[in-house]
Scaffold this active site. Structure first.
Site, PDB file in Angstrom:
ATOM      1  N   GLU A   1     -28.671 -22.581  14.900  1.00  0.00           N
ATOM      2  CA  GLU A   1     -27.436 -22.926  14.202  1.00  0.00           C
ATOM      3  C   GLU A   1     -27.178 -21.978  13.051  1.00  0.00           C
ATOM      4  O   GLU A   1     -28.106 -21.447  12.449  1.00  0.00           O
ATOM      5  CB  GLU A   1     -27.528 -24.371  13.714  1.00  0.00           C
ATOM      6  CG  GLU A   1     -27.539 -25.309  14.910  1.00  0.00           C
ATOM      7  CD  GLU A   1     -27.575 -26.782  14.577  1.00  0.00           C
ATOM      8  OE1 GLU A   1     -26.986 -27.547  15.343  1.00  0.00           O
ATOM      9  OE2 GLU A   1     -28.198 -27.161  13.580  1.00  0.00           O
TER      10      GLU A   1
ATOM     11  N   CYS B   1     -24.778 -18.899   6.330  1.00  0.00           N
ATOM     12  CA  CYS B   1     -26.173 -19.351   6.297  1.00  0.00           C
ATOM     13  C   CYS B   1     -26.710 -19.168   7.716  1.00  0.00           C
ATOM     14  O   CYS B   1     -26.220 -19.794   8.655  1.00  0.00           O
ATOM     15  CB  CYS B   1     -26.204 -20.811   5.859  1.00  0.00           C
ATOM     16  SG  CYS B   1     -27.841 -21.536   5.959  1.00  0.00           S
TER      17      CYS B   1
ATOM     18  N   CYS C   1     -39.256 -23.641  13.876  1.00  0.00           N
ATOM     19  CA  CYS C   1     -39.939 -23.060  12.718  1.00  0.00           C
ATOM     20  C   CYS C   1     -41.437 -23.242  12.862  1.00  0.00           C
ATOM     21  O   CYS C   1     -41.899 -24.245  13.401  1.00  0.00           O
ATOM     22  CB  CYS C   1     -39.450 -23.728  11.430  1.00  0.00           C
ATOM     23  SG  CYS C   1     -40.040 -22.899   9.925  1.00  0.00           S
TER      24      CYS C   1
ATOM     25  N   CYS D   1     -42.888 -28.087   6.643  1.00  0.00           N
ATOM     26  CA  CYS D   1     -42.356 -28.779   5.467  1.00  0.00           C
ATOM     27  C   CYS D   1     -41.860 -30.159   5.907  1.00  0.00           C
ATOM     28  O   CYS D   1     -40.962 -30.255   6.750  1.00  0.00           O
ATOM     29  CB  CYS D   1     -41.207 -27.982   4.853  1.00  0.00           C
ATOM     30  SG  CYS D   1     -41.650 -26.265   4.532  1.00  0.00           S
TER      31      CYS D   1
ATOM     32  N   CYS E   1     -37.993 -31.253   5.973  1.00  0.00           N
ATOM     33  CA  CYS E   1     -37.003 -30.391   6.628  1.00  0.00           C
ATOM     34  C   CYS E   1     -36.877 -30.726   8.115  1.00  0.00           C
ATOM     35  O   CYS E   1     -37.891 -30.824   8.823  1.00  0.00           O
ATOM     36  CB  CYS E   1     -37.413 -28.923   6.454  1.00  0.00           C
ATOM     37  SG  CYS E   1     -36.284 -27.785   7.275  1.00  0.00           S
TER      38      CYS E   1
ATOM     39  N   GLY F   1     -35.771 -21.649  10.582  1.00  0.00           N
ATOM     40  CA  GLY F   1     -36.866 -20.683  10.682  1.00  0.00           C
ATOM     41  C   GLY F   1     -37.335 -20.128   9.354  1.00  0.00           C
ATOM     42  O   GLY F   1     -36.683 -20.292   8.309  1.00  0.00           O
ATOM     43  N   GLU F   2     -38.471 -19.469   9.411  1.00  0.00           N
ATOM     44  CA  GLU F   2     -39.042 -18.826   8.230  1.00  0.00           C
ATOM     45  C   GLU F   2     -38.873 -17.309   8.401  1.00  0.00           C
ATOM     46  O   GLU F   2     -39.571 -16.686   9.210  1.00  0.00           O
ATOM     47  CB  GLU F   2     -40.522 -19.223   8.108  1.00  0.00           C
ATOM     48  CG  GLU F   2     -41.312 -18.444   7.085  1.00  0.00           C
ATOM     49  CD  GLU F   2     -40.643 -18.315   5.721  1.00  0.00           C
ATOM     50  OE1 GLU F   2     -40.282 -19.330   5.131  1.00  0.00           O
ATOM     51  OE2 GLU F   2     -40.461 -17.167   5.263  1.00  0.00           O
TER      52      GLU F   2
ATOM     53  N   LEU G   1     -39.734 -23.701  -3.645  1.00  0.00           N
ATOM     54  CA  LEU G   1     -40.926 -24.068  -4.423  1.00  0.00           C
ATOM     55  C   LEU G   1     -41.193 -25.575  -4.320  1.00  0.00           C
ATOM     56  O   LEU G   1     -42.242 -25.992  -3.858  1.00  0.00           O
ATOM     57  CB  LEU G   1     -40.730 -23.630  -5.877  1.00  0.00           C
ATOM     58  CG  LEU G   1     -41.951 -23.752  -6.779  1.00  0.00           C
ATOM     59  CD1 LEU G   1     -43.068 -22.832  -6.320  1.00  0.00           C
ATOM     60  CD2 LEU G   1     -41.588 -23.439  -8.228  1.00  0.00           C
TER      61      LEU G   1
ATOM     62  N   ASN H   1     -30.888 -33.528   1.355  1.00  0.00           N
ATOM     63  CA  ASN H   1     -30.137 -34.078   2.483  1.00  0.00           C
ATOM     64  C   ASN H   1     -31.103 -34.868   3.342  1.00  0.00           C
ATOM     65  O   ASN H   1     -32.036 -34.304   3.904  1.00  0.00           O
ATOM     66  CB  ASN H   1     -29.523 -32.945   3.301  1.00  0.00           C
ATOM     67  CG  ASN H   1     -28.638 -32.087   2.426  1.00  0.00           C
ATOM     68  OD1 ASN H   1     -27.753 -32.591   1.754  1.00  0.00           O
ATOM     69  ND2 ASN H   1     -28.921 -30.793   2.386  1.00  0.00           N
TER      70      ASN H   1
ATOM     71  N   CYS I   1     -28.523 -27.833   4.251  1.00  0.00           N
ATOM     72  CA  CYS I   1     -29.904 -27.331   4.297  1.00  0.00           C
ATOM     73  C   CYS I   1     -30.844 -28.395   4.824  1.00  0.00           C
ATOM     74  O   CYS I   1     -30.787 -29.541   4.424  1.00  0.00           O
ATOM     75  CB  CYS I   1     -30.389 -27.005   2.888  1.00  0.00           C
ATOM     76  SG  CYS I   1     -29.700 -25.537   2.221  1.00  0.00           S
TER      77      CYS I   1
END
Ligand code: SAH
Length: 354
Positions: free
Chosen positions: A95, A108, A115, A119, A122, A166-167, A222, A297, A340
């Site tokens: 996306e 974005c 990913c 986290c 997420c 993704g990272e 962070l 979110n 996000c």
């Protein structure tokens, strides 16, 4: 016998394309013309490359394919945000989002399908990493959003953030190649200063960015400046302690002379204590930086509840008192789950359906 597997011509650099043209006895400037068709004019069929001879086009057809993305679904939010579900040549989906504000139009974009990190707040982490995106797949998301920007807002895209799925630092080579394409005059020619790469913070790769003297901005997710807390919410950080992260950021600053942005969500009962604020201030003071307080979110995990407005203001005031620049980022496109950390829902349904 000749191999039947065709190569994606858009995976080649200009230099590689020139070598190929030389190998078939063609002139260098012809390679440049083809490169322009591919990257400047976004033409995805050899037959449309009208200044290239028929014979050369036939050779190209035999040897190469031209992969490109397809916008599978486009959803518009009432705040103007557009979320694109992007189908890749192998049917996988990622996306990318267009975010309009008064001053800017930001894209974005995603760097991986799924990913590799974990986290727990997420939505993308619910999908395991399926593959890295190729440079052209990253670049094409930008081109698609630039077109939407012209169509719906009558102006070009102004900024790009790698804050989709993704990272990016786990797909280092392709992300950097895509940025090269986005910034080089032969393609989109955007200024690197308008690009921000957001990462969960992989120290070794941050040092590599510094060694490569990149010109784009760096943002770090962070979310806690306390190692024990950070490990709970981002378990992979057990291997990348905060001290190593800071070490890499100081190295970055020394080499590229650019401050960093810390992205930070405040959750009730997780990182909203005085100790959390003090740790964040101490962390920020070690390096020229600013803090971006992000709105959370919800992804349906009840463990994470956004802290109250007064708590967010308390954080903001404490940071400002310590002379640290702080902004509060409000979420966009929530009604279409384009915000996000929410960029996985449709794709999740898709992979469940397989
Ligand atoms: N892997 C990269 C880029 C993708 S995430 C990174 O970690 O930075 C982009 C941003 O969205 C990061 O700051 C991330 O922490 C934040 N984010 C993730 N999930 C979120 C959620 N549910 N609500 C708000 N922001 C979220």
């Amino acid at each position: 016998m000749e191999s039947q597997v065709k190569q994606d011509i858009r995976a080649l650099s200009l230099e590689e394309l020139i070598s190929f043209f030389e190998s078939i006895g063609e002139k260098v400037f012809r390679a440049k013309q083809v490169y322009n068709w591919l990257w400047k004019n976004n033409v995805f069929s050899f037959s449309k490359m009208t200044n290239i001879s028929k014979t050369t086009r036939v050779i190209l057809e035999k040897k190469f394919i031209i992969n490109n993305i397809l916008i599978d679904l486009q959803q518009k939010s009432k705040d103007g945000t557009i979320k694109n579900s992007v189908k890749l040549h192998d049917g996988l989906l990622v996306e990318s989002v267009l975010i309009p504000t008064k001053k800017r139009i930001t894209a974005c974009i995603s760097s991986q399908v799924g990913c590799s990190l974990d986290c727990s707040f997420c939505a993308t982490s619910l999908l395991k990493r399926m593959r890295n995106l190729n440079p052209d797949e990253i670049y094409d998301q930008v081109v698609a959003i630039d077109k939407q920007s012209m169509l719906y807002h009558k102006r070009s895209l102004t900024n790009i953030v790698f804050m989709g799925m993704g990272e990016p630092l786990m797909n280092y080579k392709n992300v950097l190649l895509a940025i090269k394409k986005i910034t080089e005059p032969e393609s989109l020619g955007m200024s690197p200063r308008r690009i921000t790469l957001s990462t969960s913070g992989i120290p070794k790769m941050i040092k590599k960015l510094a060694d490569d003297k990149v010109k784009f901005g760096l943002a770090i997710s962070l979310h806690s400046a306390r190692q024990s807390i950070r490990e709970q919410i981002m378990p992979f950080t057990k291997n990348f302690p905060l001290d190593d992260l800071m070490d890499s950021l100081l190295y970055w600053y020394k080499k590229v002379n650019k401050s960093v942005t810390f992205e930070y969500i405040i959750w009730k009962g997780i990182n909203d204590q005085n100790e959390d604020i003090v740790s964040l201030i101490n962390f920020c003071k070690k390096i020229p930086s600013k803090v971006n307080l992000i709105q959370y979110n919800s992804i349906g995990n009840s463990k994470f509840i956004q802290a109250s407005k007064s708590k967010i203001n308390e954080y903001k005031n404490a940071l400002e008192k310590a002379n640290i620049t702080v902004t509060i980022r409000h979420s966009r496109g929530q009604d279409i789950e384009a915000a996000c950390g929410q960029l996985a829902n449709k794709i999740n349904e898709f992979s469940r359906a397989q």
